[in-house]
Design an enzyme around this catalytic site. Sequence first.
Site, PDB file in Angstrom:
ATOM      1  NE  ARG A 120      -2.166  -4.505  -1.032  1.00 17.74           N
ATOM      2  CZ  ARG A 120      -1.657  -3.911   0.053  1.00 17.74           C
ATOM      3  NH1 ARG A 120      -0.565  -4.361   0.617  1.00 17.74           N
ATOM      4  NH2 ARG A 120      -2.265  -2.866   0.587  1.00 17.74           N
ATOM      5  CB  THR A 147       2.557   0.715   6.140  1.00 17.20           C
ATOM      6  OG1 THR A 147       1.204   0.485   6.554  1.00 17.20           O
ATOM      7  CG2 THR A 147       3.466   0.381   7.316  1.00 17.20           C
ATOM      8  CG  ASP A 203       1.254  -2.692  10.449  1.00 14.47           C
ATOM      9  OD1 ASP A 203       2.135  -2.072   9.826  1.00 14.47           O
ATOM     10  OD2 ASP A 203       0.469  -3.469   9.898  1.00 14.47           O
ATOM     11  CG  ASP A 210       3.240  -6.866   7.190  1.00 15.53           C
ATOM     12  OD1 ASP A 210       2.806  -6.332   6.146  1.00 15.53           O
ATOM     13  OD2 ASP A 210       2.500  -7.382   8.038  1.00 15.53           O
ATOM     14  N   GLY A 247       0.840  -1.210   0.000  1.00 11.78           N
ATOM     15  CA  GLY A 247       0.000   0.000   0.000  1.00 11.78           C
ATOM     16  C   GLY A 247       0.868   1.250   0.000  1.00 11.78           C
ATOM     17  CG  ASP A 281      -2.098  -0.263   8.193  1.00 12.13           C
ATOM     18  OD1 ASP A 281      -2.914   0.659   7.991  1.00 12.13           O
ATOM     19  OD2 ASP A 281      -2.160  -1.356   7.610  1.00 12.13           O
TER      20      ASP A 281
HETATM   21  O1  F6P Z   1      -1.541  -0.036   3.648  1.00 15.85           O
HETATM   22  C1  F6P Z   1      -2.201  -0.726   4.653  1.00 15.85           C
HETATM   23  C2  F6P Z   1      -3.657  -0.721   4.410  1.00 15.85           C
HETATM   24  O2  F6P Z   1      -4.021   0.603   4.363  1.00 15.85           O
HETATM   25  C3  F6P Z   1      -4.530  -1.497   5.378  1.00 15.85           C
HETATM   26  O3  F6P Z   1      -4.910  -0.799   6.522  1.00 15.85           O
HETATM   27  C4  F6P Z   1      -5.684  -1.862   4.514  1.00 15.85           C
HETATM   28  O4  F6P Z   1      -6.356  -2.988   4.985  1.00 15.85           O
HETATM   29  C5  F6P Z   1      -5.030  -2.154   3.203  1.00 15.85           C
HETATM   30  O5  F6P Z   1      -3.922  -1.294   3.152  1.00 15.85           O
HETATM   31  C6  F6P Z   1      -5.878  -1.980   1.995  1.00 15.85           C
HETATM   32  O6  F6P Z   1      -5.091  -2.241   0.878  1.00 15.85           O
HETATM   33  P1  F6P Z   1      -5.581  -2.279  -0.632  1.00 15.85           P
HETATM   34  O7  F6P Z   1      -5.233  -0.959  -1.214  1.00 15.85           O
HETATM   35  O8  F6P Z   1      -4.807  -3.362  -1.258  1.00 15.85           O
HETATM   36  O9  F6P Z   1      -7.050  -2.475  -0.600  1.00 15.85           O
END
Ligand code: F6P
Length: 328
Positions: A76, A130, A134, A107, A15, A132
Amino acid sequence: MNNSIKRIGVFTSGGDAPGMNACIRAVVRTAIYEGKKVSGILHGYQGMIDGNIIDMNSRSVSNILQLGGTILKTARCLDFRTPEGRKKAYDNITAQGIDALVAIGGDGTFTGAEVFSREYDIPVVGVPGTIDNDLYGSDFTLGYDTANNTVIDAIDKIRDTAASHDRLFFIEVMGRDSGCIALNCGIAGGAEAILLPEKETGIDELIQKLENAAKDKKTSTIVIVAEGDKNGGAYNVAKRVQEKFDFYDAKVTILGHLQRGGSPSSFDRVLASRLGFGAVKRLLRGETRIMVGLRGNDIVTTPLEVALRSKEFKLADDMIEMMNVLAI
Ligand code: F6P
Protein backbone atom coordinates in the site's frame (compact mmCIF):
# COMPACT_ATOMS: atom_id res chain seq x y z
CA MET A 1 -5.72 -4.25 -32.34
CA ASN A 2 -3.86 -1.27 -30.84
CA ASN A 3 -0.46 -1.82 -32.48
CA SER A 4 1.02 1.20 -30.76
CA ILE A 5 1.24 -0.86 -27.54
CA LYS A 6 4.57 -2.64 -27.40
CA ARG A 7 5.11 -3.50 -23.76
CA ILE A 8 2.50 -4.11 -21.08
CA GLY A 9 3.36 -3.62 -17.40
CA VAL A 10 1.45 -5.77 -14.93
CA PHE A 11 1.32 -5.28 -11.17
CA THR A 12 -0.62 -6.22 -8.05
CA SER A 13 -1.42 -3.68 -5.38
CA GLY A 14 -3.25 -3.41 -2.04
CA GLY A 15 -4.23 -6.54 -0.10
CA ASP A 16 -3.19 -9.74 -1.85
CA ALA A 17 -5.89 -12.20 -2.86
CA PRO A 18 -5.81 -15.84 -3.97
CA GLY A 19 -5.99 -15.92 -7.76
CA MET A 20 -3.67 -12.96 -8.32
CA ASN A 21 -0.93 -15.29 -9.59
CA ALA A 22 -3.31 -17.06 -11.95
CA CYS A 23 -4.25 -13.63 -13.28
CA ILE A 24 -0.61 -12.54 -13.72
CA ARG A 25 -0.01 -15.74 -15.67
CA ALA A 26 -2.97 -15.04 -17.93
CA VAL A 27 -1.86 -11.45 -18.56
CA VAL A 28 1.72 -12.45 -19.37
CA ARG A 29 0.81 -15.31 -21.67
CA THR A 30 -1.99 -13.49 -23.48
CA ALA A 31 0.25 -10.50 -24.14
CA ILE A 32 3.09 -12.70 -25.41
CA TYR A 33 0.68 -14.67 -27.59
CA GLU A 34 -0.40 -11.34 -29.10
CA GLY A 35 3.22 -10.45 -29.87
CA LYS A 36 3.71 -7.94 -27.04
CA LYS A 37 6.45 -7.70 -24.44
CA VAL A 38 5.65 -7.82 -20.72
CA SER A 39 7.21 -6.29 -17.61
CA GLY A 40 6.33 -7.24 -14.05
CA ILE A 41 6.31 -4.29 -11.66
CA LEU A 42 7.23 -5.45 -8.16
CA HIS A 43 5.47 -4.20 -5.00
CA GLY A 44 2.74 -2.35 -6.90
CA TYR A 45 3.03 1.43 -7.15
CA GLN A 46 6.05 1.39 -4.85
CA GLY A 47 7.92 -0.64 -7.48
CA MET A 48 7.04 1.93 -10.13
CA ILE A 49 8.47 4.71 -7.97
CA ASP A 50 11.59 2.70 -7.13
CA GLY A 51 12.05 1.32 -10.65
CA ASN A 52 11.67 -2.23 -9.38
CA ILE A 53 10.67 -3.77 -12.68
CA ILE A 54 11.48 -7.13 -14.27
CA ASP A 55 11.18 -8.55 -17.74
CA MET A 56 8.73 -11.46 -17.98
CA ASN A 57 8.25 -14.30 -20.43
CA SER A 58 5.99 -17.35 -20.59
CA ARG A 59 8.29 -19.32 -18.30
CA SER A 60 8.35 -16.56 -15.65
CA VAL A 61 4.80 -17.62 -14.81
CA SER A 62 5.23 -21.40 -14.88
CA ASN A 63 3.73 -23.26 -11.91
CA ILE A 64 2.15 -20.25 -10.26
CA LEU A 65 -1.48 -20.85 -11.21
CA GLN A 66 -2.12 -22.76 -8.00
CA LEU A 67 -0.24 -20.47 -5.61
CA GLY A 68 -1.79 -18.00 -3.19
CA GLY A 69 -0.27 -14.54 -2.65
CA THR A 70 1.36 -12.71 -5.53
CA ILE A 71 4.76 -13.42 -7.08
CA LEU A 72 4.93 -9.73 -8.02
CA LYS A 73 4.52 -8.76 -4.34
CA THR A 74 2.25 -5.98 -3.25
CA ALA A 75 2.19 -2.88 -1.09
CA ARG A 76 0.00 0.00 0.00
CA CYS A 77 1.93 3.02 -1.30
CA LEU A 78 1.34 6.54 0.07
CA ASP A 79 3.94 8.22 -2.21
CA PHE A 80 1.90 7.43 -5.28
CA ARG A 81 -0.78 9.79 -3.97
CA THR A 82 1.59 12.71 -4.61
CA PRO A 83 2.26 14.23 -8.08
CA GLU A 84 6.02 13.86 -7.42
CA GLY A 85 5.60 10.14 -6.72
CA ARG A 86 3.58 9.64 -9.89
CA LYS A 87 6.14 11.59 -11.94
CA LYS A 88 8.92 9.26 -10.73
CA ALA A 89 6.71 6.27 -11.52
CA TYR A 90 6.03 7.55 -15.03
CA ASP A 91 9.72 8.21 -15.70
CA ASN A 92 10.64 4.72 -14.51
CA ILE A 93 8.06 2.83 -16.50
CA THR A 94 8.67 4.76 -19.72
CA ALA A 95 12.41 4.19 -19.30
CA GLN A 96 11.56 0.47 -19.48
CA GLY A 97 9.40 0.96 -22.57
CA ILE A 98 6.12 0.21 -20.76
CA ASP A 99 3.29 1.88 -22.65
CA ALA A 100 0.20 0.22 -21.12
CA LEU A 101 -0.73 -1.22 -17.72
CA VAL A 102 -2.82 -3.98 -16.17
CA ALA A 103 -3.55 -3.19 -12.52
CA ILE A 104 -4.75 -6.04 -10.31
CA GLY A 105 -6.22 -4.93 -6.97
CA GLY A 106 -9.07 -3.21 -5.20
CA ASP A 107 -10.46 0.31 -4.94
CA GLY A 108 -7.19 1.92 -3.75
CA THR A 109 -5.38 0.39 -6.72
CA PHE A 110 -7.99 1.67 -9.15
CA THR A 111 -8.03 5.16 -7.66
CA GLY A 112 -4.28 5.41 -8.32
CA ALA A 113 -4.62 3.86 -11.78
CA GLU A 114 -7.33 6.26 -12.83
CA VAL A 115 -5.45 9.40 -11.76
CA PHE A 116 -2.18 8.16 -13.28
CA SER A 117 -3.77 7.19 -16.57
CA ARG A 118 -5.40 10.63 -16.96
CA GLU A 119 -2.30 12.52 -15.88
CA TYR A 120 0.08 10.76 -18.27
CA ASP A 121 -2.32 9.46 -20.89
CA ILE A 122 -1.21 5.87 -20.39
CA PRO A 123 -3.75 3.12 -21.16
CA VAL A 124 -4.76 1.06 -18.14
CA VAL A 125 -7.18 -1.80 -17.48
CA GLY A 126 -8.04 -2.89 -13.95
CA VAL A 127 -8.76 -6.40 -12.69
CA PRO A 128 -10.77 -6.65 -9.45
CA GLY A 129 -8.58 -8.57 -7.00
CA THR A 130 -9.68 -8.45 -3.37
CA ILE A 131 -11.22 -10.98 -1.03
CA ASP A 132 -13.79 -8.36 0.05
CA ASN A 133 -15.94 -8.58 -3.12
CA ASP A 134 -16.68 -4.89 -2.76
CA LEU A 135 -16.27 -3.49 -6.28
CA TYR A 136 -19.08 -2.30 -8.48
CA GLY A 137 -19.06 -3.89 -11.94
CA SER A 138 -18.22 -7.50 -11.07
CA ASP A 139 -20.43 -10.07 -9.37
CA PHE A 140 -17.27 -11.53 -7.85
CA THR A 141 -13.75 -10.31 -7.21
CA LEU A 142 -10.65 -12.51 -7.33
CA GLY A 143 -10.02 -14.34 -4.09
CA TYR A 144 -13.50 -14.00 -2.64
CA ASP A 145 -14.50 -17.60 -3.34
CA THR A 146 -11.27 -19.00 -1.89
CA ALA A 147 -11.55 -16.80 1.21
CA ASN A 148 -15.10 -18.04 1.73
CA ASN A 149 -13.94 -21.66 1.62
CA THR A 150 -11.17 -20.90 4.10
CA VAL A 151 -13.60 -19.22 6.49
CA ILE A 152 -16.18 -22.01 6.23
CA ASP A 153 -13.52 -24.58 7.00
CA ALA A 154 -12.60 -22.58 10.13
CA ILE A 155 -16.24 -22.20 11.23
CA ASP A 156 -16.81 -25.95 10.87
CA LYS A 157 -13.77 -26.65 13.04
CA ILE A 158 -14.84 -24.16 15.67
CA ARG A 159 -18.34 -25.65 15.63
CA ASP A 160 -16.84 -29.02 16.66
CA THR A 161 -15.26 -27.60 19.78
CA ALA A 162 -18.13 -25.19 20.48
CA ALA A 163 -20.62 -28.06 20.46
CA SER A 164 -18.40 -30.25 22.61
CA HIS A 165 -18.12 -27.59 25.33
CA ASP A 166 -21.55 -25.93 24.94
CA ARG A 167 -19.85 -22.64 24.15
CA LEU A 168 -20.66 -19.38 22.44
CA PHE A 169 -18.10 -18.29 19.84
CA PHE A 170 -17.65 -14.89 18.25
CA ILE A 171 -15.74 -15.33 15.00
CA GLU A 172 -14.41 -12.18 13.34
CA VAL A 173 -13.97 -12.27 9.57
CA MET A 174 -12.44 -9.71 7.20
CA GLY A 175 -14.44 -6.97 5.55
CA ARG A 176 -13.68 -3.42 6.60
CA ASP A 177 -16.61 -2.04 4.61
CA SER A 178 -18.14 -5.15 3.16
CA GLY A 179 -20.23 -7.87 4.83
CA CYS A 180 -20.02 -10.25 1.86
CA ILE A 181 -17.70 -12.77 3.54
CA ALA A 182 -19.58 -12.54 6.84
CA LEU A 183 -23.02 -13.07 5.35
CA ASN A 184 -22.02 -15.78 2.92
CA CYS A 185 -19.98 -17.73 5.42
CA GLY A 186 -22.47 -17.16 8.22
CA ILE A 187 -25.18 -18.79 6.09
CA ALA A 188 -22.85 -21.57 4.88
CA GLY A 189 -21.60 -22.24 8.40
CA GLY A 190 -25.03 -22.16 10.10
CA ALA A 191 -24.25 -19.15 12.31
CA GLU A 192 -26.85 -18.16 14.89
CA ALA A 193 -26.23 -14.46 14.24
CA ILE A 194 -24.25 -12.40 11.72
CA LEU A 195 -23.12 -8.81 12.30
CA LEU A 196 -22.54 -6.78 9.14
CA PRO A 197 -21.13 -3.31 8.38
CA GLU A 198 -24.10 -2.64 6.09
CA LYS A 199 -26.75 -3.37 8.73
CA GLU A 200 -26.55 -2.27 12.33
CA THR A 201 -27.40 -4.84 14.98
CA GLY A 202 -27.68 -3.58 18.55
CA ILE A 203 -26.19 -5.58 21.42
CA ASP A 204 -29.64 -5.96 23.03
CA GLU A 205 -31.04 -7.36 19.81
CA LEU A 206 -28.16 -9.81 19.64
CA ILE A 207 -28.62 -10.85 23.26
CA GLN A 208 -32.31 -11.48 22.59
CA LYS A 209 -31.32 -13.87 19.79
CA LEU A 210 -28.82 -15.65 22.01
CA GLU A 211 -31.37 -15.98 24.82
CA ASN A 212 -33.84 -17.50 22.39
CA ALA A 213 -31.18 -19.92 21.20
CA ALA A 214 -30.46 -20.93 24.78
CA LYS A 215 -34.18 -21.38 25.55
CA ASP A 216 -34.48 -23.54 22.44
CA LYS A 217 -31.74 -25.73 23.89
CA LYS A 218 -29.07 -24.87 21.35
CA THR A 219 -25.88 -26.28 22.76
CA SER A 220 -23.42 -24.27 20.70
CA THR A 221 -23.80 -20.85 19.25
CA ILE A 222 -21.71 -19.06 16.64
CA VAL A 223 -21.87 -15.34 15.95
CA ILE A 224 -20.03 -14.10 12.85
CA VAL A 225 -18.78 -10.54 13.23
CA ALA A 226 -17.55 -8.67 10.15
CA GLU A 227 -14.42 -6.65 10.89
CA GLY A 228 -16.25 -3.45 9.93
CA ASP A 229 -19.33 -4.02 12.08
CA LYS A 230 -20.28 -0.83 13.91
CA ASN A 231 -20.09 -2.48 17.35
CA GLY A 232 -16.31 -2.44 17.08
CA GLY A 233 -15.07 -5.96 16.40
CA ALA A 234 -15.57 -9.39 17.93
CA TYR A 235 -13.74 -8.74 21.23
CA ASN A 236 -15.92 -5.73 21.96
CA VAL A 237 -19.11 -7.51 21.04
CA ALA A 238 -18.18 -10.52 23.19
CA LYS A 239 -17.35 -8.30 26.16
CA ARG A 240 -20.59 -6.35 25.93
CA VAL A 241 -22.67 -9.49 25.50
CA GLN A 242 -21.02 -11.26 28.43
CA GLU A 243 -21.70 -8.30 30.73
CA LYS A 244 -25.44 -8.88 30.31
CA PHE A 245 -25.71 -12.52 29.28
CA ASP A 246 -23.43 -15.14 30.75
CA PHE A 247 -25.39 -18.30 30.06
CA TYR A 248 -22.65 -19.58 27.79
CA ASP A 249 -18.92 -19.59 28.22
CA ALA A 250 -17.89 -17.17 25.41
CA LYS A 251 -14.76 -17.36 23.27
CA VAL A 252 -13.43 -15.16 20.50
CA THR A 253 -11.56 -16.16 17.33
CA ILE A 254 -10.20 -13.56 14.93
CA LEU A 255 -9.52 -15.28 11.63
CA GLY A 256 -7.40 -12.36 10.35
CA HIS A 257 -4.95 -12.66 7.52
CA LEU A 258 -5.22 -16.41 7.11
CA GLN A 259 -8.32 -15.54 5.08
CA ARG A 260 -6.12 -13.99 2.41
CA GLY A 261 -3.86 -17.00 1.91
CA GLY A 262 -4.07 -20.42 0.34
CA SER A 263 -4.32 -22.02 -3.04
CA PRO A 264 -7.09 -20.44 -5.15
CA SER A 265 -10.29 -22.44 -5.66
CA SER A 266 -11.11 -23.68 -9.16
CA PHE A 267 -13.62 -20.81 -9.43
CA ASP A 268 -10.96 -18.22 -8.64
CA ARG A 269 -8.44 -19.80 -11.01
CA VAL A 270 -10.87 -19.68 -13.91
CA LEU A 271 -12.10 -16.19 -13.03
CA ALA A 272 -8.49 -14.96 -12.76
CA SER A 273 -7.62 -16.47 -16.13
CA ARG A 274 -10.69 -14.98 -17.84
CA LEU A 275 -10.13 -11.53 -16.33
CA GLY A 276 -6.39 -11.48 -17.13
CA PHE A 277 -7.02 -12.65 -20.70
CA GLY A 278 -9.90 -10.17 -21.04
CA ALA A 279 -7.85 -7.28 -19.67
CA VAL A 280 -5.10 -7.71 -22.28
CA LYS A 281 -7.60 -8.20 -25.11
CA ARG A 282 -9.34 -4.94 -24.16
CA LEU A 283 -6.09 -3.01 -23.82
CA LEU A 284 -5.06 -4.14 -27.29
CA ARG A 285 -8.44 -3.11 -28.67
CA GLY A 286 -7.66 0.41 -27.52
CA GLU A 287 -9.89 0.42 -24.42
CA THR A 288 -8.61 2.24 -21.36
CA ARG A 289 -9.58 3.33 -17.84
CA ILE A 290 -11.91 0.37 -17.49
CA MET A 291 -12.24 -2.54 -15.11
CA VAL A 292 -12.99 -6.01 -16.44
CA GLY A 293 -15.50 -7.96 -14.39
CA LEU A 294 -17.88 -10.90 -14.38
CA ARG A 295 -21.65 -10.42 -14.77
CA GLY A 296 -23.54 -13.67 -14.90
CA ASN A 297 -21.20 -15.74 -17.04
CA ASP A 298 -19.98 -12.85 -19.19
CA ILE A 299 -16.83 -10.78 -18.97
CA VAL A 300 -17.95 -7.16 -19.02
CA THR A 301 -16.27 -3.79 -18.61
CA THR A 302 -17.03 -0.81 -16.41
CA PRO A 303 -15.30 2.59 -16.54
CA LEU A 304 -12.90 2.81 -13.60
CA GLU A 305 -14.57 5.96 -12.33
CA VAL A 306 -17.93 4.17 -12.26
CA ALA A 307 -16.45 1.10 -10.56
CA LEU A 308 -14.98 3.41 -7.94
CA ARG A 309 -17.84 5.79 -7.30
CA SER A 310 -20.90 3.52 -7.58
CA LYS A 311 -21.90 1.78 -4.43
CA GLU A 312 -23.33 -1.65 -5.04
CA PHE A 313 -25.22 -3.36 -2.24
CA LYS A 314 -24.01 -6.88 -2.75
CA LEU A 315 -25.97 -8.50 0.05
CA ALA A 316 -29.03 -10.20 -1.42
CA ASP A 317 -32.29 -9.47 0.44
CA ASP A 318 -33.19 -13.15 0.72
CA MET A 319 -29.80 -13.84 2.34
CA ILE A 320 -30.39 -11.16 4.96
CA GLU A 321 -33.87 -12.46 5.74
CA MET A 322 -32.62 -16.05 5.70
CA MET A 323 -29.83 -15.43 8.20
CA ASN A 324 -32.51 -14.99 10.88
CA VAL A 325 -34.98 -17.61 9.62
CA LEU A 326 -32.52 -20.48 9.31
CA ALA A 327 -30.95 -19.79 12.68
CA ILE A 328 -34.05 -20.63 14.77
O1 F6P B 1 -7.94 -6.84 1.25
C1 F6P B 1 -9.00 -6.29 1.95
C2 F6P B 1 -8.83 -6.50 3.40
O2 F6P B 1 -8.75 -7.87 3.56
C3 F6P B 1 -9.86 -5.90 4.33
O3 F6P B 1 -10.99 -6.67 4.54
C4 F6P B 1 -9.06 -5.68 5.57
O4 F6P B 1 -9.60 -4.69 6.37
C5 F6P B 1 -7.73 -5.26 5.03
O5 F6P B 1 -7.60 -5.94 3.81
C6 F6P B 1 -6.56 -5.53 5.90
O6 F6P B 1 -5.42 -5.12 5.22
P1 F6P B 1 -3.94 -5.11 5.79
O7 F6P B 1 -3.29 -6.35 5.28
O8 F6P B 1 -3.31 -3.91 5.22
O9 F6P B 1 -4.04 -5.14 7.27
